[in-house]
Motif scaffolding. Structure first.
Motif, PDB file in Angstrom:
ATOM      1  N   ASP A  53     -20.605  -7.635  -0.744  1.00 36.44           N
ATOM      2  CA  ASP A  53     -19.951  -6.333  -0.800  1.00 36.44           C
ATOM      3  C   ASP A  53     -20.475  -5.520  -1.965  1.00 36.44           C
ATOM      4  OD1 ASP A  53     -17.530  -4.543  -0.042  1.00 36.44           O
ATOM      5  OD2 ASP A  53     -17.408  -4.747  -2.220  1.00 36.44           O
ATOM      6  N   SER A 145     -11.373   1.416   3.248  1.00 28.42           N
ATOM      7  CA  SER A 145     -10.912   0.677   2.077  1.00 28.42           C
ATOM      8  C   SER A 145      -9.787   1.470   1.426  1.00 28.42           C
ATOM      9  CB  SER A 145     -12.080   0.493   1.106  1.00 28.42           C
ATOM     10  OG  SER A 145     -11.629  -0.136  -0.071  1.00 28.42           O
ATOM     11  N   GLN A 166     -10.465  -2.826   3.430  1.00 31.57           N
ATOM     12  CA  GLN A 166     -10.690  -3.618   2.197  1.00 31.57           C
ATOM     13  C   GLN A 166      -9.672  -3.149   1.167  1.00 31.57           C
ATOM     14  OE1 GLN A 166     -14.069  -3.444  -1.130  1.00 31.57           O
ATOM     15  NE2 GLN A 166     -14.824  -4.428   0.715  1.00 31.57           N
ATOM     16  N   LYS A 239     -16.208 -11.560  -7.210  1.00 33.62           N
ATOM     17  CA  LYS A 239     -17.478 -11.257  -7.871  1.00 33.62           C
ATOM     18  C   LYS A 239     -17.693 -12.311  -8.950  1.00 33.62           C
ATOM     19  CE  LYS A 239     -19.584  -9.362 -11.680  1.00 33.62           C
ATOM     20  NZ  LYS A 239     -19.313  -9.678 -13.107  1.00 33.62           N
ATOM     21  N   HIS A 245     -19.111 -20.187 -11.930  1.00 32.10           N
ATOM     22  CA  HIS A 245     -18.068 -19.493 -11.178  1.00 32.10           C
ATOM     23  C   HIS A 245     -18.416 -19.454  -9.684  1.00 32.10           C
ATOM     24  CE1 HIS A 245     -16.672 -17.048 -14.975  1.00 32.10           C
ATOM     25  NE2 HIS A 245     -16.255 -18.307 -14.988  1.00 32.10           N
ATOM     26  N   ASN A 249     -16.069 -21.046  -6.853  1.00 32.90           N
ATOM     27  CA  ASN A 249     -15.521 -20.202  -5.798  1.00 32.90           C
ATOM     28  C   ASN A 249     -15.883 -20.767  -4.422  1.00 32.90           C
ATOM     29  OD1 ASN A 249     -14.587 -18.681  -7.880  1.00 32.90           O
ATOM     30  ND2 ASN A 249     -16.047 -17.006  -7.623  1.00 32.90           N
TER      31      ASN A 249
HETATM   32  P1  NDP Z   1     -12.604 -10.384  -9.028  1.00 32.36           P
HETATM   33  O1  NDP Z   1     -11.168 -10.730  -8.805  1.00 32.36           O
HETATM   34  O2  NDP Z   1     -13.596 -10.828  -8.052  1.00 32.36           O
HETATM   35  O3  NDP Z   1     -12.975 -10.914 -10.500  1.00 32.36           O
HETATM   36  C1  NDP Z   1     -14.271 -10.863 -11.027  1.00 32.36           C
HETATM   37  C2  NDP Z   1     -14.207 -11.439 -12.449  1.00 32.36           C
HETATM   38  O4  NDP Z   1     -13.699 -12.778 -12.391  1.00 32.36           O
HETATM   39  C3  NDP Z   1     -15.550 -11.517 -13.139  1.00 32.36           C
HETATM   40  O5  NDP Z   1     -15.337 -11.230 -14.492  1.00 32.36           O
HETATM   41  C4  NDP Z   1     -15.968 -12.963 -12.959  1.00 32.36           C
HETATM   42  O6  NDP Z   1     -16.757 -13.433 -14.039  1.00 32.36           O
HETATM   43  C5  NDP Z   1     -14.623 -13.677 -12.956  1.00 32.36           C
HETATM   44  N1  NDP Z   1     -14.657 -14.885 -12.126  1.00 32.36           N
HETATM   45  C6  NDP Z   1     -15.167 -15.014 -10.875  1.00 32.36           C
HETATM   46  N2  NDP Z   1     -15.035 -16.279 -10.438  1.00 32.36           N
HETATM   47  C7  NDP Z   1     -14.443 -16.967 -11.433  1.00 32.36           C
HETATM   48  C8  NDP Z   1     -14.074 -18.324 -11.597  1.00 32.36           C
HETATM   49  N3  NDP Z   1     -14.299 -19.222 -10.639  1.00 32.36           N
HETATM   50  N4  NDP Z   1     -13.469 -18.686 -12.757  1.00 32.36           N
HETATM   51  C9  NDP Z   1     -13.229 -17.788 -13.749  1.00 32.36           C
HETATM   52  N5  NDP Z   1     -13.585 -16.492 -13.651  1.00 32.36           N
HETATM   53  C10 NDP Z   1     -14.185 -16.088 -12.509  1.00 32.36           C
HETATM   54  O7  NDP Z   1     -12.634  -8.794  -9.262  1.00 32.36           O
HETATM   55  P2  NDP Z   1     -13.478  -7.602  -8.708  1.00 32.36           P
HETATM   56  O8  NDP Z   1     -12.714  -6.382  -9.092  1.00 32.36           O
HETATM   57  O9  NDP Z   1     -14.886  -7.689  -9.079  1.00 32.36           O
HETATM   58  O10 NDP Z   1     -13.329  -7.710  -7.110  1.00 32.36           O
HETATM   59  C11 NDP Z   1     -14.246  -8.391  -6.300  1.00 32.36           C
HETATM   60  C12 NDP Z   1     -15.094  -7.415  -5.517  1.00 32.36           C
HETATM   61  O11 NDP Z   1     -14.306  -6.606  -4.655  1.00 32.36           O
HETATM   62  C13 NDP Z   1     -15.818  -6.388  -6.400  1.00 32.36           C
HETATM   63  O12 NDP Z   1     -16.880  -6.957  -7.107  1.00 32.36           O
HETATM   64  C14 NDP Z   1     -16.175  -5.351  -5.369  1.00 32.36           C
HETATM   65  O13 NDP Z   1     -17.279  -5.774  -4.605  1.00 32.36           O
HETATM   66  C15 NDP Z   1     -14.894  -5.328  -4.531  1.00 32.36           C
HETATM   67  N6  NDP Z   1     -13.924  -4.318  -4.990  1.00 32.36           N
HETATM   68  C16 NDP Z   1     -13.615  -3.266  -4.155  1.00 32.36           C
HETATM   69  C17 NDP Z   1     -12.745  -2.283  -4.543  1.00 32.36           C
HETATM   70  C18 NDP Z   1     -12.460  -1.145  -3.616  1.00 32.36           C
HETATM   71  O14 NDP Z   1     -11.865  -0.152  -4.049  1.00 32.36           O
HETATM   72  N7  NDP Z   1     -12.813  -1.240  -2.352  1.00 32.36           N
HETATM   73  C19 NDP Z   1     -12.080  -2.292  -5.854  1.00 32.36           C
HETATM   74  C20 NDP Z   1     -12.384  -3.486  -6.642  1.00 32.36           C
HETATM   75  C21 NDP Z   1     -13.266  -4.429  -6.190  1.00 32.36           C
HETATM   76  P3  NDP Z   1     -18.378 -13.498 -13.993  1.00 32.36           P
HETATM   77  O15 NDP Z   1     -18.864 -12.293 -13.284  1.00 32.36           O
HETATM   78  O16 NDP Z   1     -18.735 -13.563 -15.434  1.00 32.36           O
HETATM   79  O17 NDP Z   1     -18.773 -14.768 -13.273  1.00 32.36           O
END
Ligand code: NDP
Length: 281
Positions: A53, A145, A166, A239, A245, A249
């Motif tokens: 995504d 979304s 989404q 993400k 991570h 996941n």
């Molecule tokens: P997430 O809930 O996916 O969290 C991402 C964060 O969590 C990063 O800092 C990552 O660290 C950390 N993380 C990931 N896996 C682990 C793990 N196993 N243990 C500990 N920490 C972890 O948040 P997002 O807001 O990024 O949401 C996911 C995706 O959804 C976005 O990237 C985007 O593609 C989409 N999105 C869409 C939106 C919309 O309006 N349509 C709004 C928000 C998000 P690190 O990267 O350092 O590994």
């Protein structure tokens, strides 16, 4: 590396996509991190998290460039989702946005193109513009979304063609369970859960979540993911730029939460008892 067969969700046109994909928000923001980010996405592809995504918004197109590096030479494995800004979701502007996204990702078609959130352009006009891109072969299907139930209902006759909504859905944001998830399930439309691990923040420090994680010998993020994936018709898109991570996941798909786990999570994160307006980040 051969990926195991994964649980899938069925889109309204019959296409099956993995229930666990990968997000890209904040990728591509710093040039020095891009290689590691693309490597993380490729590791995710290896592990079967083939839905990626992204959005024209993320890092002003930089995240789409990271996706280009990740899918180079393996385009057929990936199911690419991108999003158009609301102000570009018009008859006059959508084609240009889409072309720019295609160019940045180095691909000929986007598998699923979403309206990022609702803005000033009438939904009917956005749907018409999506239709033209489908006809032109630039996108395979479209979705939305951050649309709540009333907006989805406004899609009317176009609703059956909408591939997904989404939305923000995680343990701390359970509002969609009250009405949006059942509505989408009834209409055969999977919901894509964004920020499923609460952006790696407070959620992952919750004591009840950590207790459940300890019982399963994993981390809290994996349990948060297993929680969203416990239901049919949900696709989660965490993400992760760190390879540990990504691996954790991916392992979340094999976790089956017990009644005891679910009771503990319900106590810490109560399910909605009435309609809550859809939250968005
Ligand atoms: P997430 O809930 O996916 O969290 C991402 C964060 O969590 C990063 O800092 C990552 O660290 C950390 N993380 C990931 N896996 C682990 C793990 N196993 N243990 C500990 N920490 C972890 O948040 P997002 O807001 O990024 O949401 C996911 C995706 O959804 C976005 O990237 C985007 O593609 C989409 N999105 C869409 C939106 C919309 O309006 N349509 C709004 C928000 C998000 P690190 O990267 O350092 O590994």
């Amino acid at each position: 590396m051969t990926a195991k067969p994964q649980r899938t969700a069925r889109l309204p046109d019959g296409t099956e996509v993995p229930v666990l994909g990968q997000g890209t928000w904040h990728m591509g923001e710093r040039g020095s991190d891009r290689r590691a980010e693309a490597d993380a996405l490729r590791l995710g592809l290896d592990l079967g998290m083939t839905l990626i995504d992204t959005a024209e918004m993320y890092a002003d197109g930089g995240a789409e460039e990271v996706v280009r590096d990740a899918v180079a030479g393996r385009r057929e494995e990936a199911f690419i989702v991108s999003k158009v800004y609301p102000q570009n979701a018009s008859r006059a502007r959508m084609a240009r946005s889409c072309d720019a996204s295609l160019r940045r990702m180095g691909v000929e078609t986007i598998d699923l193109y979403l309206l990022h959130w609702r803005g000033g352009v009438p939904l009917a006009e956005t749907v018409e513009a999506f239709g033209r891109l489908v006809e032109a072969g630039k996108i395979r299907r479209w979705g939305v979304s951050n649309l709540d139930l009333d907006d989805l209902e406004e899609l009317g006759a176009a609703l059956p063609d909408c591939a997904t909504d989404q939305v923000l859905y995680n343990l701390e944001a359970r509002g969609p369970e009250y009405d949006l998830l059942p509505f989408c399930r009834d209409h055969g439309m999977p919901v894509m859960a964004y920020s499923p691990v609460g952006q790696g923040g407070r959620l992952l420090r919750n004591a009840a979540l950590r207790d459940v994680a300890a019982r399963h010998g994993t981390g809290p993020a994996a349990i948060a993911l297993a929680f969203t994936l416990r239901q049919e018709g949900i696709i989660a898109i965490p993400k992760a730029a760190a390879s540990d991570h990504v691996r954790q996941n991916a392992a979340a798909r094999d976790i089956v939460l017990t009644e005891e786990d679910l009771r503990a999570l319900d106590a810490a994160f109560p399910p909605p008892r009435r309609k809550q307006a859809l939250a968005m980040l």
